[in-house]
Scaffold this active site. Structure first.
Site, PDB file in Angstrom:
ATOM      1  N   SER A 150      17.714 -10.974   5.270  1.00 35.54           N
ATOM      2  CA  SER A 150      17.648 -12.227   6.009  1.00 35.54           C
ATOM      3  C   SER A 150      17.747 -13.396   5.023  1.00 35.54           C
ATOM      4  O   SER A 150      18.753 -13.528   4.327  1.00 35.54           O
ATOM      5  CB  SER A 150      16.370 -12.295   6.842  1.00 35.54           C
ATOM      6  OG  SER A 150      16.434 -13.352   7.764  1.00 35.54           O
TER       7      SER A 150
ATOM      8  N   ASP B 178      33.597   3.241  21.588  1.00 41.56           N
ATOM      9  CA  ASP B 178      33.556   4.059  20.366  1.00 41.56           C
ATOM     10  C   ASP B 178      33.635   5.550  20.660  1.00 41.56           C
ATOM     11  O   ASP B 178      33.573   6.374  19.744  1.00 41.56           O
ATOM     12  CB  ASP B 178      32.293   3.756  19.558  1.00 41.56           C
ATOM     13  CG  ASP B 178      31.020   3.905  20.383  1.00 41.56           C
ATOM     14  OD1 ASP B 178      30.938   4.838  21.197  1.00 41.56           O
ATOM     15  OD2 ASP B 178      30.088   3.094  20.209  1.00 41.56           O
TER      16      ASP B 178
ATOM     17  N   ALA C 250      31.488   7.393  22.550  1.00 41.11           N
ATOM     18  CA  ALA C 250      30.216   8.067  22.837  1.00 41.11           C
ATOM     19  C   ALA C 250      29.369   7.219  23.768  1.00 41.11           C
ATOM     20  O   ALA C 250      29.242   6.005  23.582  1.00 41.11           O
ATOM     21  CB  ALA C 250      29.450   8.340  21.553  1.00 41.11           C
TER      22      ALA C 250
ATOM     23  N   ASP D 212      26.073   6.472  24.233  1.00 38.71           N
ATOM     24  CA  ASP D 212      24.770   6.600  23.575  1.00 38.71           C
ATOM     25  C   ASP D 212      23.933   5.329  23.654  1.00 38.71           C
ATOM     26  O   ASP D 212      22.877   5.230  23.014  1.00 38.71           O
ATOM     27  CB  ASP D 212      24.948   6.996  22.107  1.00 38.71           C
ATOM     28  CG  ASP D 212      25.803   5.992  21.331  1.00 38.71           C
ATOM     29  OD1 ASP D 212      26.316   5.034  21.946  1.00 38.71           O
ATOM     30  OD2 ASP D 212      25.950   6.178  20.108  1.00 38.71           O
TER      31      ASP D 212
ATOM     32  N   ILE E 114      24.779   2.438  22.508  1.00 39.67           N
ATOM     33  CA  ILE E 114      24.957   1.646  21.291  1.00 39.67           C
ATOM     34  C   ILE E 114      26.403   1.176  21.186  1.00 39.67           C
ATOM     35  O   ILE E 114      27.330   1.952  21.412  1.00 39.67           O
ATOM     36  CB  ILE E 114      24.593   2.468  20.043  1.00 39.67           C
ATOM     37  CG1 ILE E 114      23.116   2.873  20.083  1.00 39.67           C
ATOM     38  CG2 ILE E 114      24.890   1.698  18.761  1.00 39.67           C
ATOM     39  CD1 ILE E 114      22.747   3.914  19.069  1.00 39.67           C
TER      40      ILE E 114
ATOM     41  N   ASP F 156      21.962  -7.309  15.589  1.00 35.24           N
ATOM     42  CA  ASP F 156      21.118  -8.385  15.063  1.00 35.24           C
ATOM     43  C   ASP F 156      21.069  -9.547  16.053  1.00 35.24           C
ATOM     44  O   ASP F 156      22.101 -10.141  16.363  1.00 35.24           O
ATOM     45  CB  ASP F 156      21.674  -8.866  13.717  1.00 35.24           C
ATOM     46  CG  ASP F 156      20.710  -9.747  12.950  1.00 35.24           C
ATOM     47  OD1 ASP F 156      19.919 -10.463  13.589  1.00 35.24           O
ATOM     48  OD2 ASP F 156      20.744  -9.726  11.712  1.00 35.24           O
TER      49      ASP F 156
ATOM     50  N   HIS G  60      17.476  -7.072  13.566  1.00 39.22           N
ATOM     51  CA  HIS G  60      17.431  -7.952  12.396  1.00 39.22           C
ATOM     52  C   HIS G  60      16.656  -7.292  11.260  1.00 39.22           C
ATOM     53  O   HIS G  60      15.433  -7.175  11.314  1.00 39.22           O
ATOM     54  CB  HIS G  60      16.795  -9.290  12.750  1.00 39.22           C
ATOM     55  CG  HIS G  60      16.851 -10.276  11.633  1.00 39.22           C
ATOM     56  ND1 HIS G  60      18.040 -10.692  11.074  1.00 39.22           N
ATOM     57  CD2 HIS G  60      15.869 -10.913  10.941  1.00 39.22           C
ATOM     58  CE1 HIS G  60      17.790 -11.550  10.106  1.00 39.22           C
ATOM     59  NE2 HIS G  60      16.477 -11.689   9.996  1.00 39.22           N
TER      60      HIS G  60
END
EC number: 3.1.1.73
Length: 521
Positions: free
Chosen positions: A185, A257, A259, A261, A263, A397, A437
Protein backbone atom coordinates in the site's frame (compact mmCIF):
# COMPACT_ATOMS: atom_id res chain seq x y z
CA UNK A 1 28.74 -19.09 48.25
CA UNK A 2 25.59 -18.43 50.21
CA UNK A 3 25.49 -14.83 49.00
CA UNK A 4 25.92 -15.96 45.42
CA UNK A 5 23.07 -18.42 45.82
CA UNK A 6 20.82 -15.74 47.22
CA UNK A 7 21.73 -13.41 44.37
CA UNK A 8 20.98 -16.07 41.80
CA UNK A 9 17.56 -16.56 43.35
CA UNK A 10 16.85 -12.85 43.56
CA UNK A 11 18.14 -11.97 40.12
CA UNK A 12 17.33 -14.85 37.76
CA UNK A 13 17.25 -12.55 34.74
CA UNK A 14 20.68 -11.16 35.50
CA UNK A 15 22.09 -14.65 36.02
CA UNK A 16 20.59 -15.80 32.74
CA UNK A 17 22.00 -12.78 30.93
CA UNK A 18 25.43 -13.56 32.33
CA UNK A 19 25.31 -17.00 30.73
CA UNK A 20 23.56 -15.93 27.52
CA UNK A 21 25.92 -14.04 25.19
CA UNK A 22 23.07 -12.78 23.01
CA UNK A 23 21.13 -11.32 25.92
CA UNK A 24 24.30 -9.83 27.39
CA UNK A 25 25.12 -8.22 24.05
CA UNK A 26 21.63 -6.71 23.94
CA UNK A 27 21.83 -5.42 27.52
CA UNK A 28 25.12 -3.68 26.71
CA UNK A 29 24.17 -2.48 23.23
CA UNK A 30 22.84 0.96 24.15
CA UNK A 31 26.31 1.99 25.33
CA UNK A 32 27.70 1.19 21.86
CA UNK A 33 25.21 3.26 19.89
CA UNK A 34 26.58 6.62 18.82
CA UNK A 35 24.93 7.53 15.53
CA UNK A 36 24.38 11.07 14.27
CA UNK A 37 20.81 12.39 14.69
CA UNK A 38 19.73 9.30 16.65
CA UNK A 39 18.37 9.44 20.19
CA UNK A 40 17.94 5.97 21.64
CA UNK A 41 14.82 5.61 23.79
CA UNK A 42 15.22 2.01 24.86
CA UNK A 43 17.13 -1.19 24.22
CA UNK A 44 15.58 -4.38 25.55
CA UNK A 45 15.93 -8.11 25.19
CA UNK A 46 12.62 -9.70 24.20
CA UNK A 47 12.15 -13.45 24.47
CA UNK A 48 10.11 -15.41 21.94
CA UNK A 49 6.44 -15.36 22.92
CA UNK A 50 6.79 -12.22 25.01
CA UNK A 51 4.37 -9.34 24.42
CA UNK A 52 6.03 -6.34 22.82
CA UNK A 53 5.93 -3.34 25.16
CA UNK A 54 3.82 -0.48 23.82
CA UNK A 55 4.79 2.04 26.52
CA UNK A 56 6.42 4.51 24.12
CA UNK A 57 4.26 3.78 21.09
CA UNK A 58 1.67 6.37 20.03
CA UNK A 59 -1.75 5.36 21.36
CA UNK A 60 -3.27 5.17 17.88
CA UNK A 61 -0.59 2.66 16.89
CA UNK A 62 -0.83 0.30 19.84
CA UNK A 63 -1.37 -3.33 18.84
CA UNK A 64 -0.95 -6.71 20.44
CA UNK A 65 2.25 -8.27 19.11
CA UNK A 66 4.13 -11.25 20.51
CA UNK A 67 7.75 -11.71 19.53
CA UNK A 68 8.13 -14.64 17.14
CA UNK A 69 11.79 -15.20 18.14
CA UNK A 70 14.29 -14.01 20.73
CA UNK A 71 15.42 -10.54 19.73
CA UNK A 72 17.01 -7.29 20.81
CA UNK A 73 14.59 -4.39 20.32
CA UNK A 74 15.85 -0.85 19.88
CA UNK A 75 13.46 2.12 19.92
CA UNK A 76 14.69 5.55 18.93
CA UNK A 77 14.04 8.97 17.48
CA UNK A 78 15.81 9.92 14.26
CA UNK A 79 16.03 13.66 13.65
CA UNK A 80 15.46 14.59 10.00
CA UNK A 81 15.43 18.39 10.44
CA UNK A 82 15.00 20.95 13.21
CA UNK A 83 11.23 20.54 12.78
CA UNK A 84 10.82 16.82 12.20
CA UNK A 85 11.86 13.41 13.43
CA UNK A 86 11.02 9.75 12.98
CA UNK A 87 10.02 7.24 15.62
CA UNK A 88 11.82 4.07 14.64
CA UNK A 89 12.36 0.53 15.85
CA UNK A 90 15.04 -2.02 15.02
CA UNK A 91 14.48 -5.70 15.82
CA UNK A 92 17.69 -7.71 15.90
CA UNK A 93 16.96 -11.45 16.14
CA UNK A 94 19.01 -14.18 17.75
CA UNK A 95 18.53 -16.39 14.66
CA UNK A 96 20.21 -13.79 12.42
CA UNK A 97 20.99 -14.93 8.87
CA UNK A 98 23.14 -12.03 7.68
CA UNK A 99 20.23 -10.25 6.03
CA UNK A 100 18.75 -6.79 6.64
CA UNK A 101 15.23 -5.68 5.74
CA UNK A 102 13.36 -2.39 6.03
CA UNK A 103 9.58 -2.27 6.28
CA UNK A 104 7.16 0.38 5.07
CA UNK A 105 3.92 1.98 6.23
CA UNK A 106 0.22 2.04 5.40
CA UNK A 107 -2.38 4.71 4.68
CA UNK A 108 -1.15 8.17 5.57
CA UNK A 109 1.56 6.41 7.61
CA UNK A 110 2.02 7.28 11.27
CA UNK A 111 2.69 3.83 12.76
CA UNK A 112 5.60 1.41 12.78
CA UNK A 113 4.36 -1.81 11.16
CA UNK A 114 5.39 -4.07 14.04
CA UNK A 115 3.69 -7.10 12.51
CA UNK A 116 6.01 -6.77 9.52
CA UNK A 117 9.03 -6.41 11.81
CA UNK A 118 7.92 -9.56 13.59
CA UNK A 119 7.40 -11.44 10.33
CA UNK A 120 10.87 -10.61 9.04
CA UNK A 121 12.60 -11.23 12.37
CA UNK A 122 11.00 -14.68 12.47
CA UNK A 123 13.06 -15.61 9.41
CA UNK A 124 16.31 -14.20 10.75
CA UNK A 125 16.30 -10.72 9.20
CA UNK A 126 17.60 -7.73 11.14
CA UNK A 127 14.71 -5.38 10.52
CA UNK A 128 13.84 -1.71 10.92
CA UNK A 129 10.68 0.36 10.55
CA UNK A 130 9.64 3.97 11.14
CA UNK A 131 6.35 5.78 11.68
CA UNK A 132 6.82 7.85 8.53
CA UNK A 133 7.49 10.99 10.56
CA UNK A 134 4.25 11.51 12.49
CA UNK A 135 1.75 9.70 14.70
CA UNK A 136 -1.40 8.13 13.32
CA UNK A 137 -3.14 7.73 9.97
CA UNK A 138 -3.76 11.42 9.41
CA UNK A 139 -2.51 14.34 7.31
CA UNK A 140 -3.03 16.99 9.99
CA UNK A 141 0.68 17.01 10.90
CA UNK A 142 1.51 18.21 7.38
CA UNK A 143 -0.24 21.53 8.01
CA UNK A 144 2.37 24.31 7.89
CA UNK A 145 5.22 21.83 8.27
CA UNK A 146 6.83 20.84 5.00
CA UNK A 147 9.55 18.88 6.82
CA UNK A 148 7.05 16.39 8.23
CA UNK A 149 5.54 16.13 4.76
CA UNK A 150 9.00 15.44 3.31
CA UNK A 151 9.41 12.56 5.75
CA UNK A 152 6.16 11.01 4.59
CA UNK A 153 6.78 11.72 0.91
CA UNK A 154 10.18 10.07 0.58
CA UNK A 155 12.63 10.57 3.45
CA UNK A 156 11.49 8.29 6.26
CA UNK A 157 12.22 4.89 4.76
CA UNK A 158 15.62 5.92 3.44
CA UNK A 159 16.73 7.52 6.71
CA UNK A 160 15.43 4.56 8.68
CA UNK A 161 17.32 2.23 6.38
CA UNK A 162 20.59 4.12 6.81
CA UNK A 163 20.30 3.96 10.59
CA UNK A 164 19.02 0.39 10.58
CA UNK A 165 22.03 -0.78 8.60
CA UNK A 166 24.39 0.99 11.00
CA UNK A 167 22.73 -0.68 13.98
CA UNK A 168 22.94 -4.06 12.28
CA UNK A 169 26.65 -3.62 11.69
CA UNK A 170 27.18 -2.52 15.30
CA UNK A 171 25.22 -5.40 16.81
CA UNK A 172 26.43 -8.28 14.66
CA UNK A 173 30.15 -8.79 14.17
CA UNK A 174 29.54 -10.08 10.64
CA UNK A 175 27.45 -7.07 9.60
CA UNK A 176 25.00 -7.88 6.80
CA UNK A 177 25.44 -9.52 3.41
CA UNK A 178 22.19 -8.53 1.69
CA UNK A 179 19.57 -5.83 2.19
CA UNK A 180 15.87 -6.03 1.35
CA UNK A 181 12.64 -4.08 1.54
CA UNK A 182 9.10 -5.27 2.31
CA UNK A 183 6.03 -3.04 2.05
CA UNK A 184 2.43 -2.82 0.83
CA UNK A 185 0.00 0.00 0.00
CA UNK A 186 1.79 3.16 1.15
CA UNK A 187 4.63 0.74 1.83
CA UNK A 188 4.41 -0.29 -1.82
CA UNK A 189 4.75 3.35 -2.88
CA UNK A 190 7.71 3.73 -0.55
CA UNK A 191 9.30 0.67 -2.11
CA UNK A 192 9.01 2.16 -5.59
CA UNK A 193 10.34 5.47 -4.25
CA UNK A 194 13.42 3.65 -2.99
CA UNK A 195 13.96 1.96 -6.35
CA UNK A 196 13.62 5.28 -8.18
CA UNK A 197 15.45 7.62 -5.78
CA UNK A 198 17.79 5.45 -3.71
CA UNK A 199 18.67 2.54 -6.00
CA UNK A 200 21.63 1.46 -3.86
CA UNK A 201 19.65 0.96 -0.65
CA UNK A 202 18.46 -2.59 -1.35
CA UNK A 203 19.37 -5.71 -3.27
CA UNK A 204 15.72 -6.74 -3.45
CA UNK A 205 12.45 -4.80 -3.10
CA UNK A 206 9.01 -6.31 -2.49
CA UNK A 207 6.31 -3.72 -3.25
CA UNK A 208 2.67 -4.74 -3.00
CA UNK A 209 -0.60 -2.99 -3.91
CA UNK A 210 1.40 0.18 -4.37
CA UNK A 211 -0.09 3.65 -3.97
CA UNK A 212 2.61 4.93 -6.33
CA UNK A 213 0.27 7.17 -8.36
CA UNK A 214 -0.38 8.78 -5.00
CA UNK A 215 -1.72 12.23 -5.84
CA UNK A 216 -4.18 10.94 -8.42
CA UNK A 217 -5.22 8.12 -6.09
CA UNK A 218 -6.06 10.74 -3.47
CA UNK A 219 -8.07 12.73 -6.03
CA UNK A 220 -9.76 9.54 -7.25
CA UNK A 221 -11.41 9.34 -3.83
CA UNK A 222 -13.07 12.68 -4.57
CA UNK A 223 -14.03 11.58 -8.08
CA UNK A 224 -15.74 8.45 -6.72
CA UNK A 225 -17.64 10.51 -4.18
CA UNK A 226 -18.82 12.91 -6.87
CA UNK A 227 -19.77 9.99 -9.12
CA UNK A 228 -21.96 8.31 -6.51
CA UNK A 229 -23.34 11.37 -4.72
CA UNK A 230 -24.52 12.31 -1.26
CA UNK A 231 -26.28 9.92 1.08
CA UNK A 232 -29.54 11.90 0.88
CA UNK A 233 -29.64 11.86 -2.94
CA UNK A 234 -32.75 10.04 -4.22
CA UNK A 235 -30.54 7.80 -6.37
CA UNK A 236 -27.93 7.08 -3.69
CA UNK A 237 -26.73 3.49 -3.81
CA UNK A 238 -26.65 1.78 -0.42
CA UNK A 239 -24.02 -0.71 0.70
CA UNK A 240 -26.61 -3.48 0.34
CA UNK A 241 -27.24 -2.51 -3.28
CA UNK A 242 -23.50 -2.44 -3.95
CA UNK A 243 -23.45 -6.04 -2.77
CA UNK A 244 -26.16 -6.85 -5.31
CA UNK A 245 -24.18 -5.04 -8.02
CA UNK A 246 -21.07 -6.97 -7.04
CA UNK A 247 -22.87 -10.30 -7.33
CA UNK A 248 -24.11 -9.39 -10.81
CA UNK A 249 -20.65 -8.30 -11.97
CA UNK A 250 -19.16 -11.57 -10.76
CA UNK A 251 -22.00 -13.51 -12.39
CA UNK A 252 -21.29 -11.88 -15.75
CA UNK A 253 -17.49 -12.07 -15.55
CA UNK A 254 -16.67 -15.20 -13.58
CA UNK A 255 -16.56 -17.63 -16.49
CA UNK A 256 -14.39 -15.39 -18.68
CA UNK A 257 -11.37 -17.24 -17.26
CA UNK A 258 -12.99 -20.64 -17.82
CA UNK A 259 -13.80 -21.48 -14.19
CA UNK A 260 -16.92 -20.86 -12.13
CA UNK A 261 -15.16 -20.14 -8.83
CA UNK A 262 -16.55 -16.75 -7.80
CA UNK A 263 -13.30 -15.01 -8.78
CA UNK A 264 -12.51 -12.65 -11.64
CA UNK A 265 -8.96 -13.60 -12.63
CA UNK A 266 -8.25 -10.43 -14.60
CA UNK A 267 -10.72 -7.50 -14.48
CA UNK A 268 -9.35 -6.18 -17.79
CA UNK A 269 -11.14 -9.00 -19.60
CA UNK A 270 -14.45 -8.18 -17.94
CA UNK A 271 -17.06 -5.85 -19.48
CA UNK A 272 -20.18 -6.11 -17.31
CA UNK A 273 -23.43 -4.58 -18.51
CA UNK A 274 -24.78 -2.86 -15.40
CA UNK A 275 -28.11 -2.10 -17.09
CA UNK A 276 -29.08 -5.75 -16.66
CA UNK A 277 -29.84 -4.85 -13.05
CA UNK A 278 -32.42 -2.16 -13.87
CA UNK A 279 -35.77 -3.02 -12.28
CA UNK A 280 -38.35 -4.25 -14.79
CA UNK A 281 -41.45 -3.48 -12.77
CA UNK A 282 -41.79 -6.98 -11.36
CA UNK A 283 -38.76 -6.80 -9.05
CA UNK A 284 -38.28 -4.72 -5.92
CA UNK A 285 -35.62 -2.13 -5.18
CA UNK A 286 -33.60 -4.40 -2.91
CA UNK A 287 -32.47 -6.66 -5.75
CA UNK A 288 -32.33 -4.23 -8.68
CA UNK A 289 -31.48 -0.61 -9.43
CA UNK A 290 -32.90 2.35 -11.31
CA UNK A 291 -31.58 3.68 -14.58
CA UNK A 292 -30.14 6.68 -12.74
CA UNK A 293 -28.34 4.37 -10.34
CA UNK A 294 -26.96 2.33 -13.24
CA UNK A 295 -25.54 5.54 -14.69
CA UNK A 296 -23.86 6.27 -11.35
CA UNK A 297 -22.35 2.79 -11.23
CA UNK A 298 -20.97 3.20 -14.74
CA UNK A 299 -19.41 6.54 -13.79
CA UNK A 300 -17.87 5.10 -10.64
CA UNK A 301 -16.47 2.12 -12.53
CA UNK A 302 -14.91 4.26 -15.27
CA UNK A 303 -11.48 5.85 -15.60
CA UNK A 304 -10.97 9.16 -13.83
CA UNK A 305 -10.04 11.92 -16.30
CA UNK A 306 -8.41 15.23 -15.45
CA UNK A 307 -9.64 18.56 -16.84
CA UNK A 308 -7.26 18.26 -19.81
CA UNK A 309 -8.76 14.92 -20.85
CA UNK A 310 -5.87 12.73 -19.72
CA UNK A 311 -6.48 9.71 -17.53
CA UNK A 312 -5.51 10.58 -13.98
CA UNK A 313 -6.43 7.23 -12.50
CA UNK A 314 -7.76 3.93 -13.89
CA UNK A 315 -11.12 2.47 -12.96
CA UNK A 316 -11.88 0.45 -9.86
CA UNK A 317 -11.27 -3.28 -10.09
CA UNK A 318 -14.37 -5.21 -11.10
CA UNK A 319 -14.95 -7.53 -8.18
CA UNK A 320 -13.86 -5.07 -5.50
CA UNK A 321 -16.88 -2.75 -5.56
CA UNK A 322 -18.72 -4.26 -2.57
CA UNK A 323 -15.76 -3.65 -0.27
CA UNK A 324 -15.22 -0.19 -1.76
CA UNK A 325 -18.70 0.82 -0.62
CA UNK A 326 -17.62 1.38 2.99
CA UNK A 327 -14.73 3.59 1.87
CA UNK A 328 -15.61 5.47 -1.28
CA UNK A 329 -19.39 5.15 -1.67
CA UNK A 330 -20.61 6.35 1.73
CA UNK A 331 -22.10 9.67 0.64
CA UNK A 332 -19.12 11.56 2.07
CA UNK A 333 -15.67 12.26 0.70
CA UNK A 334 -13.10 9.61 1.62
CA UNK A 335 -11.43 10.84 4.82
CA UNK A 336 -7.84 10.57 3.56
CA UNK A 337 -8.78 12.53 0.45
CA UNK A 338 -10.44 15.29 2.42
CA UNK A 339 -7.50 15.56 4.82
CA UNK A 340 -4.94 15.73 2.01
CA UNK A 341 -6.76 18.60 0.33
CA UNK A 342 -7.34 20.42 3.61
CA UNK A 343 -3.88 20.09 5.13
CA UNK A 344 -1.64 19.84 2.06
CA UNK A 345 -3.16 21.09 -1.20
CA UNK A 346 -4.91 24.15 0.26
CA UNK A 347 -3.15 24.22 3.66
CA UNK A 348 -6.38 25.58 5.09
CA UNK A 349 -8.34 24.05 7.97
CA UNK A 350 -11.49 25.81 6.74
CA UNK A 351 -11.46 24.01 3.40
CA UNK A 352 -14.25 21.46 2.98
CA UNK A 353 -15.14 18.78 0.46
CA UNK A 354 -17.91 20.80 -1.20
CA UNK A 355 -15.20 23.02 -2.72
CA UNK A 356 -13.54 20.19 -4.65
CA UNK A 357 -13.53 20.36 -8.47
CA UNK A 358 -11.48 18.82 -11.27
CA UNK A 359 -9.30 21.91 -11.11
CA UNK A 360 -8.50 20.90 -7.53
CA UNK A 361 -7.19 17.58 -8.83
CA UNK A 362 -5.08 19.41 -11.40
CA UNK A 363 -3.64 21.68 -8.70
CA UNK A 364 -2.82 18.73 -6.45
CA UNK A 365 -0.95 16.98 -9.26
CA UNK A 366 0.96 20.15 -10.17
CA UNK A 367 2.07 20.51 -6.56
CA UNK A 368 3.27 16.90 -6.18
CA UNK A 369 5.13 17.84 -2.98
CA UNK A 370 8.63 16.39 -2.76
CA UNK A 371 7.76 14.30 -5.80
CA UNK A 372 5.58 12.02 -3.70
CA UNK A 373 4.36 10.45 -6.94
CA UNK A 374 6.43 7.28 -7.30
CA UNK A 375 5.57 6.95 -10.97
CA UNK A 376 8.98 7.62 -12.55
CA UNK A 377 9.59 4.76 -15.02
CA UNK A 378 13.33 5.33 -15.31
CA UNK A 379 14.67 2.66 -12.95
CA UNK A 380 17.83 1.91 -14.92
CA UNK A 381 20.11 2.71 -11.96
CA UNK A 382 18.40 0.03 -9.88
CA UNK A 383 18.58 -2.41 -12.77
CA UNK A 384 22.22 -1.66 -13.50
CA UNK A 385 23.33 -2.21 -9.91
CA UNK A 386 21.72 -5.69 -10.00
CA UNK A 387 18.63 -4.91 -7.93
CA UNK A 388 15.51 -7.07 -8.10
CA UNK A 389 11.97 -5.68 -7.92
CA UNK A 390 9.09 -8.01 -7.10
CA UNK A 391 5.65 -6.43 -7.26
CA UNK A 392 2.19 -7.86 -6.63
CA UNK A 393 -1.34 -6.48 -6.64
CA UNK A 394 -4.68 -8.06 -5.81
CA UNK A 395 -7.23 -7.93 -8.62
CA UNK A 396 -9.98 -7.55 -5.99
CA UNK A 397 -8.33 -4.54 -4.33
CA UNK A 398 -11.12 -2.16 -3.22
CA UNK A 399 -8.80 0.74 -2.36
CA UNK A 400 -6.10 0.94 -5.05
CA UNK A 401 -6.77 -0.14 -8.63
CA UNK A 402 -4.53 -3.01 -9.70
CA UNK A 403 -4.64 -1.54 -13.21
CA UNK A 404 -2.35 1.21 -11.93
CA UNK A 405 0.37 -1.39 -11.29
CA UNK A 406 -0.08 -2.61 -14.86
CA UNK A 407 0.20 0.93 -16.18
CA UNK A 408 3.46 1.47 -14.33
CA UNK A 409 4.87 -1.79 -15.68
CA UNK A 410 4.04 -0.62 -19.20
CA UNK A 411 5.60 2.79 -18.54
CA UNK A 412 8.83 1.09 -17.50
CA UNK A 413 8.76 -1.13 -20.60
CA UNK A 414 8.34 1.94 -22.81
CA UNK A 415 10.94 4.06 -21.01
CA UNK A 416 13.56 1.31 -21.05
CA UNK A 417 12.53 0.01 -24.50
CA UNK A 418 12.43 -3.41 -22.87
CA UNK A 419 10.43 -6.50 -23.81
CA UNK A 420 8.84 -8.53 -20.99
CA UNK A 421 11.66 -11.06 -21.22
CA UNK A 422 14.15 -8.25 -20.59
CA UNK A 423 12.17 -6.77 -17.71
CA UNK A 424 11.97 -10.26 -16.21
CA UNK A 425 15.69 -10.04 -15.49
CA UNK A 426 15.08 -7.55 -12.69
CA UNK A 427 11.37 -6.59 -12.46
CA UNK A 428 8.50 -9.04 -12.09
CA UNK A 429 4.89 -8.12 -11.42
CA UNK A 430 2.22 -10.62 -10.37
CA UNK A 431 -1.53 -10.16 -10.42
CA UNK A 432 -3.07 -12.00 -7.46
CA UNK A 433 -6.63 -12.97 -8.34
CA UNK A 434 -9.13 -12.80 -5.52
CA UNK A 435 -6.83 -10.74 -3.29
CA UNK A 436 -8.19 -7.62 -1.65
CA UNK A 437 -6.00 -4.80 -0.41
CA UNK A 438 -2.61 -6.32 0.49
CA UNK A 439 -4.36 -9.53 1.50
CA UNK A 440 -7.70 -11.13 2.36
CA UNK A 441 -10.23 -11.45 -0.46
CA UNK A 442 -12.05 -14.51 -1.78
CA UNK A 443 -9.20 -16.19 -3.65
CA UNK A 444 -5.81 -17.79 -3.07
CA UNK A 445 -4.48 -14.54 -1.64
CA UNK A 446 -2.13 -15.90 1.01
CA UNK A 447 1.21 -15.51 -0.72
CA UNK A 448 3.36 -15.18 2.40
CA UNK A 449 3.59 -11.38 2.31
CA UNK A 450 3.39 -11.01 6.10
CA UNK A 451 1.88 -12.39 9.28
CA UNK A 452 -1.60 -13.73 8.72
CA UNK A 453 -0.70 -14.59 5.12
CA UNK A 454 1.97 -17.19 5.86
CA UNK A 455 1.32 -20.71 7.07
CA UNK A 456 3.86 -23.29 8.19
CA UNK A 457 1.74 -25.84 6.32
CA UNK A 458 3.16 -24.35 3.10
CA UNK A 459 6.57 -22.88 4.00
CA UNK A 460 7.48 -22.41 0.34
CA UNK A 461 4.75 -19.75 0.04
CA UNK A 462 6.82 -16.93 1.50
CA UNK A 463 7.64 -13.71 -0.35
CA UNK A 464 10.81 -13.07 1.62
CA UNK A 465 12.07 -16.55 0.79
CA UNK A 466 11.12 -16.02 -2.85
CA UNK A 467 13.05 -12.76 -2.99
CA UNK A 468 16.09 -14.26 -1.26
CA UNK A 469 16.11 -17.10 -3.80
CA UNK A 470 16.05 -14.58 -6.64
CA UNK A 471 18.71 -12.23 -5.27
CA UNK A 472 21.10 -14.73 -3.72
CA UNK A 473 20.56 -17.86 -5.80
CA UNK A 474 19.44 -16.49 -9.15
CA UNK A 475 16.12 -18.38 -8.99
CA UNK A 476 13.56 -15.92 -10.31
CA UNK A 477 9.88 -16.73 -9.60
CA UNK A 478 8.06 -18.03 -12.67
CA UNK A 479 4.71 -17.79 -10.89
CA UNK A 480 3.48 -16.69 -7.48
CA UNK A 481 1.97 -19.52 -5.41
CA UNK A 482 -0.98 -18.49 -3.29
CA UNK A 483 -3.12 -20.36 -0.80
CA UNK A 484 -6.81 -20.11 -0.09
CA UNK A 485 -7.22 -20.84 3.61
CA UNK A 486 -10.25 -22.12 5.46
CA UNK A 487 -11.47 -20.52 8.68
CA UNK A 488 -9.47 -23.04 10.71
CA UNK A 489 -6.25 -22.16 8.89
CA UNK A 490 -6.10 -25.28 6.75
CA UNK A 491 -5.34 -24.94 3.05
CA UNK A 492 -8.43 -25.22 0.83
CA UNK A 493 -6.51 -24.95 -2.43
CA UNK A 494 -3.45 -23.38 -4.05
CA UNK A 495 -3.22 -21.35 -7.24
CA UNK A 496 -0.23 -20.36 -9.35
CA UNK A 497 -0.63 -16.64 -10.06
CA UNK A 498 0.80 -15.49 -13.37
CA UNK A 499 3.66 -13.14 -14.08
CA UNK A 500 2.39 -10.09 -15.97
CA UNK A 501 1.66 -9.59 -18.84
CA UNK A 502 0.35 -13.17 -18.82
CA UNK A 503 -2.94 -14.06 -17.16
CA UNK A 504 -4.56 -17.25 -15.92
CA UNK A 505 -6.99 -19.39 -17.90
CA UNK A 506 -8.60 -22.55 -16.56
CA UNK A 507 -7.79 -25.27 -19.08
CA UNK A 508 -8.45 -28.39 -17.00
CA UNK A 509 -8.70 -31.28 -16.83
CA UNK A 510 -9.00 -30.76 -13.05
CA UNK A 511 -11.39 -28.35 -11.37
CA UNK A 512 -10.47 -24.83 -10.28
CA UNK A 513 -8.89 -26.04 -7.02
CA UNK A 514 -6.20 -27.93 -8.94
CA UNK A 515 -3.24 -25.56 -9.47
CA UNK A 516 -2.13 -27.56 -12.50
CA UNK A 517 -5.44 -27.04 -14.27
CA UNK A 518 -4.59 -23.38 -14.89
CA UNK A 519 -2.41 -22.04 -17.69
CA UNK A 520 -0.67 -18.67 -17.97
CA UNK A 521 -1.29 -17.27 -21.45
Amino acid sequence: MKVASLLSLALPGAALAATDPFQSRCNEFQNKIDIANVTVRSVAYVAAGQNISQAEVASVCKASVQASVDLCRVTMNISTSDRSHLWAEAWLPRNYTGRFVSTGNGGLAGCVQETDLNFAANFGFATVGTNGGHDGDTAKYFLNNSEVLADFAYRSVHEGTVVGKQLTQLFYDEGYNYSYYLGCSTGGRQGYQQVQRFPDDYDGVIAGSAAMNFINLISWGAFLWKATGLADDPDFISANLWSVIHQEIVRQCDLVDGALDGIIEDPDFCAPVIERLICDGTTNGTSCITGAQAAKVNRALSDFYGPDGTVYYPRLNYGGEADSASLYFTGSMYSRTEEWYKYVVYNDTNWNSSQWTLESAKLALEQNPFNIQAFDPNITAFRDRGGKLLSYHGTQDPIISSTDSKLYYRRVANALNAAPSELDEFYRFFQISGMGHCGDGTGASYIGQGYGTYTSKAPQVNLLRTMVDWVENGKAPEYMPGNKLNANGSIEYMRKHCRYPKHNIHTGPGNYTDPNSWTCV
